[in-house]
Write a protein that holds these residues in place. Structure first.
Motif, PDB file in Angstrom:
ATOM      1  N   ASP A  58       0.799  -1.341  -0.076  1.00 59.78           N
ATOM      2  CA  ASP A  58       0.159   0.001   0.068  1.00 59.78           C
ATOM      3  C   ASP A  58       0.624   1.329   0.121  1.00 59.78           C
ATOM      4  O   ASP A  58       0.415   2.420   0.464  1.00 59.78           O
ATOM      5  CB  ASP A  58      -0.885   0.039   1.275  1.00 59.78           C
ATOM      6  CG  ASP A  58      -0.384  -0.091   2.472  1.00 59.78           C
ATOM      7  OD1 ASP A  58       1.054  -0.443   2.886  1.00 59.78           O
ATOM      8  OD2 ASP A  58      -0.869   0.229   3.473  1.00 59.78           O
ATOM      9  N   SER A  59       2.041   1.141  -0.462  1.00 56.26           N
ATOM     10  CA  SER A  59       3.147   2.440  -0.424  1.00 56.26           C
ATOM     11  C   SER A  59       2.723   3.340  -1.768  1.00 56.26           C
ATOM     12  O   SER A  59       2.044   2.944  -2.676  1.00 56.26           O
ATOM     13  CB  SER A  59       4.359   1.799  -0.632  1.00 56.26           C
ATOM     14  OG  SER A  59       4.866   1.099   0.263  1.00 56.26           O
ATOM     15  N   ILE A  60       3.106   4.342  -1.801  1.00 56.56           N
ATOM     16  CA  ILE A  60       2.646   5.417  -2.470  1.00 56.56           C
ATOM     17  C   ILE A  60       4.029   5.935  -3.105  1.00 56.56           C
ATOM     18  O   ILE A  60       4.840   6.313  -2.648  1.00 56.56           O
ATOM     19  CB  ILE A  60       1.865   6.639  -2.132  1.00 56.56           C
ATOM     20  CG1 ILE A  60       0.630   6.138  -1.621  1.00 56.56           C
ATOM     21  CG2 ILE A  60       1.646   7.784  -3.249  1.00 56.56           C
ATOM     22  CD1 ILE A  60      -0.148   7.244  -1.029  1.00 56.56           C
ATOM     23  N   ALA A  61       4.048   5.854  -4.574  1.00 54.19           N
ATOM     24  CA  ALA A  61       5.254   6.464  -5.279  1.00 54.19           C
ATOM     25  C   ALA A  61       4.888   7.947  -5.875  1.00 54.19           C
ATOM     26  O   ALA A  61       3.720   8.025  -6.694  1.00 54.19           O
ATOM     27  CB  ALA A  61       5.846   5.602  -6.383  1.00 54.19           C
ATOM     28  N   SER A  62       5.834   8.836  -5.582  1.00 60.05           N
ATOM     29  CA  SER A  62       5.338  10.294  -6.147  1.00 60.05           C
ATOM     30  C   SER A  62       6.678  10.886  -6.726  1.00 60.05           C
ATOM     31  O   SER A  62       7.630  10.519  -6.253  1.00 60.05           O
ATOM     32  CB  SER A  62       4.692  11.114  -4.907  1.00 60.05           C
ATOM     33  OG  SER A  62       5.338  11.340  -3.721  1.00 60.05           O
ATOM     34  N   VAL A  63       6.248  11.905  -7.637  1.00 57.95           N
ATOM     35  CA  VAL A  63       7.432  12.726  -8.306  1.00 57.95           C
ATOM     36  C   VAL A  63       7.574  13.899  -7.371  1.00 57.95           C
ATOM     37  O   VAL A  63       6.341  14.713  -7.043  1.00 57.95           O
ATOM     38  CB  VAL A  63       7.118  13.007  -9.459  1.00 57.95           C
ATOM     39  CG1 VAL A  63       8.155  13.966 -10.158  1.00 57.95           C
ATOM     40  CG2 VAL A  63       7.004  11.833 -10.451  1.00 57.95           C
ATOM     41  N   LYS A  64       8.752  14.103  -6.673  1.00 53.81           N
ATOM     42  CA  LYS A  64       9.155  15.107  -5.893  1.00 53.81           C
ATOM     43  C   LYS A  64      10.227  16.228  -6.459  1.00 53.81           C
ATOM     44  O   LYS A  64      11.076  15.598  -7.270  1.00 53.81           O
ATOM     45  CB  LYS A  64       9.259  15.016  -4.440  1.00 53.81           C
ATOM     46  CG  LYS A  64       8.021  14.101  -3.687  1.00 53.81           C
ATOM     47  CD  LYS A  64       6.896  15.192  -3.823  1.00 53.81           C
ATOM     48  CE  LYS A  64       5.734  14.481  -3.038  1.00 53.81           C
ATOM     49  NZ  LYS A  64       4.418  15.211  -3.044  1.00 53.81           N
ATOM     50  N   THR A  88       2.198  -7.396   3.514  1.00 53.50           N
ATOM     51  CA  THR A  88       2.737  -7.974   2.421  1.00 53.50           C
ATOM     52  C   THR A  88       3.599  -6.978   1.507  1.00 53.50           C
ATOM     53  O   THR A  88       3.159  -5.820   1.450  1.00 53.50           O
ATOM     54  CB  THR A  88       1.830  -8.693   1.363  1.00 53.50           C
ATOM     55  OG1 THR A  88       0.976  -7.721   1.034  1.00 53.50           O
ATOM     56  CG2 THR A  88       1.009  -9.873   2.071  1.00 53.50           C
ATOM     57  N   ASN A  89       4.726  -7.398   0.993  1.00 54.21           N
ATOM     58  CA  ASN A  89       5.548  -6.415   0.071  1.00 54.21           C
ATOM     59  C   ASN A  89       5.637  -6.847  -1.427  1.00 54.21           C
ATOM     60  O   ASN A  89       5.326  -7.570  -1.802  1.00 54.21           O
ATOM     61  CB  ASN A  89       7.297  -6.484   0.585  1.00 54.21           C
ATOM     62  CG  ASN A  89       6.975  -6.238   2.221  1.00 54.21           C
ATOM     63  OD1 ASN A  89       6.514  -5.443   2.616  1.00 54.21           O
ATOM     64  ND2 ASN A  89       7.801  -6.894   2.856  1.00 54.21           N
ATOM     65  N   TYR A  90       5.998  -5.836  -2.363  1.00 57.75           N
ATOM     66  CA  TYR A  90       6.077  -6.001  -3.437  1.00 57.75           C
ATOM     67  C   TYR A  90       7.354  -6.856  -3.843  1.00 57.75           C
ATOM     68  O   TYR A  90       8.258  -6.823  -3.099  1.00 57.75           O
ATOM     69  CB  TYR A  90       6.390  -4.556  -4.278  1.00 57.75           C
ATOM     70  CG  TYR A  90       5.060  -3.561  -4.436  1.00 57.75           C
ATOM     71  CD1 TYR A  90       4.229  -4.169  -5.463  1.00 57.75           C
ATOM     72  CD2 TYR A  90       5.089  -2.514  -3.814  1.00 57.75           C
ATOM     73  CE1 TYR A  90       3.069  -3.129  -5.651  1.00 57.75           C
ATOM     74  CE2 TYR A  90       3.990  -1.748  -3.601  1.00 57.75           C
ATOM     75  CZ  TYR A  90       2.949  -2.309  -4.691  1.00 57.75           C
ATOM     76  OH  TYR A  90       1.691  -1.225  -4.844  1.00 57.75           O
ATOM     77  N   GLN A  91       7.183  -7.626  -4.838  1.00 57.97           N
ATOM     78  CA  GLN A  91       8.322  -8.683  -5.306  1.00 57.97           C
ATOM     79  C   GLN A  91       8.652  -8.095  -6.233  1.00 57.97           C
ATOM     80  O   GLN A  91       8.130  -6.986  -7.326  1.00 57.97           O
ATOM     81  CB  GLN A  91       7.627  -9.823  -5.465  1.00 57.97           C
ATOM     82  CG  GLN A  91       7.290 -10.578  -4.275  1.00 57.97           C
ATOM     83  CD  GLN A  91       8.110 -10.608  -3.066  1.00 57.97           C
ATOM     84  OE1 GLN A  91       9.198 -11.253  -3.258  1.00 57.97           O
ATOM     85  NE2 GLN A  91       7.443 -10.196  -1.899  1.00 57.97           N
ATOM     86  N   SER A  92      10.093  -8.577  -6.914  1.00 56.81           N
ATOM     87  CA  SER A  92      10.806  -7.847  -8.084  1.00 56.81           C
ATOM     88  C   SER A  92       9.943  -7.948  -9.323  1.00 56.81           C
ATOM     89  O   SER A  92       9.125  -9.176  -9.564  1.00 56.81           O
ATOM     90  CB  SER A  92      12.110  -8.798  -8.480  1.00 56.81           C
ATOM     91  OG  SER A  92      12.754  -8.225  -9.429  1.00 56.81           O
ATOM     92  N   GLY A  93       9.735  -7.254 -10.083  1.00 53.66           N
ATOM     93  CA  GLY A  93       8.868  -7.033 -11.299  1.00 53.66           C
ATOM     94  C   GLY A  93       7.446  -6.713 -11.155  1.00 53.66           C
ATOM     95  O   GLY A  93       6.767  -6.502 -12.380  1.00 53.66           O
ATOM     96  N   GLU A  94       7.098  -6.533  -9.935  1.00 49.88           N
ATOM     97  CA  GLU A  94       5.644  -5.914  -9.597  1.00 49.88           C
ATOM     98  C   GLU A  94       5.446  -4.286  -9.996  1.00 49.88           C
ATOM     99  O   GLU A  94       6.720  -3.729 -10.121  1.00 49.88           O
ATOM    100  CB  GLU A  94       5.347  -6.318  -8.219  1.00 49.88           C
ATOM    101  CG  GLU A  94       5.007  -7.698  -8.205  1.00 49.88           C
ATOM    102  CD  GLU A  94       4.361  -8.071  -6.950  1.00 49.88           C
ATOM    103  OE1 GLU A  94       3.454  -8.933  -6.898  1.00 49.88           O
ATOM    104  OE2 GLU A  94       4.617  -7.348  -5.904  1.00 49.88           O
ATOM    105  N   ILE A  95       4.400  -3.872 -10.244  1.00 49.78           N
ATOM    106  CA  ILE A  95       4.143  -2.350 -10.541  1.00 49.78           C
ATOM    107  C   ILE A  95       3.395  -1.751  -9.381  1.00 49.78           C
ATOM    108  O   ILE A  95       2.411  -2.346  -8.555  1.00 49.78           O
ATOM    109  CB  ILE A  95       2.995  -2.550 -11.833  1.00 49.78           C
ATOM    110  CG1 ILE A  95       3.787  -2.925 -12.868  1.00 49.78           C
ATOM    111  CG2 ILE A  95       2.633  -0.784 -12.130  1.00 49.78           C
ATOM    112  CD1 ILE A  95       2.842  -2.862 -14.217  1.00 49.78           C
TER     113      ILE A  95
END
Length: 150
Positions: free
Chosen positions: A95-101, A120-127
């Protein structure tokens, strides 16, 4: 054996050891994954607007650099896809957020990841699903100057 042959053998050994050391260093710094085990993994994020981000831009969590942008391209829907290379020890919750700063008012742009609380965490290759696009200051100024702001 004479003195010249001892010197030639010593110089030859020195050159061979130097070449081996140079080759090891080149492979280590080049991060050849089959040799070093790889120290990064890949995640992707989809943005509406990613202006100012370029290949090599930092990816940060809480102001600490945890990786870099490896590639930028458009998908079939015309949205920007950023490919991140993150350090292997860094876990990004789902549930993390990626933002342009931006660093300061006119500083370099970077990607900030705000970690969530999911177990649960993102695994390699996920979006990364949740993103915030870049703020376009020029369009805001032009709207304000031309009276488009309400």
């Amino acid at each position: 054996m004479n003195t010249n042959s001892h010197v030639e053998i010593a110089v030859g050994l020195f050159l061979v050891l130097g070449l081996v050391a140079f080759g090891w260093l080149a492979l280590r710094l080049g991060e050849v994954s089959w040799l070093t085990g790889g120290s990064t993994y890949t995640l992707y994020a989809e943005f509406e607007n990613i202006s100012g981000i370029k290949t090599g831009s930092e990816v940060q969590i809480a102001g600490v650099s945890v990786g870099s942008v490896a590639e930028l391209h458009l998908n079939e829907d015309g949205k920007a896809i950023a490919t991140f290379k993150l350090n292997k020890g860094i876990q990004i919750p789902k549930d993390s957020i990626a933002s342009v700063k931006s660093q300061g008012i006119i500083g370099d742009k970077f990607i900030r990841i705000m970690p969530g609380g999911d177990e649960t965490n993102y695994q390699s290759g996920e979006i990364i699903a949740d993103t915030e696009s870049s703020l376009d200051i020029e369009s805001l100024i032009s709207k304000f100057a031309l009276g488009g702001v309400k």
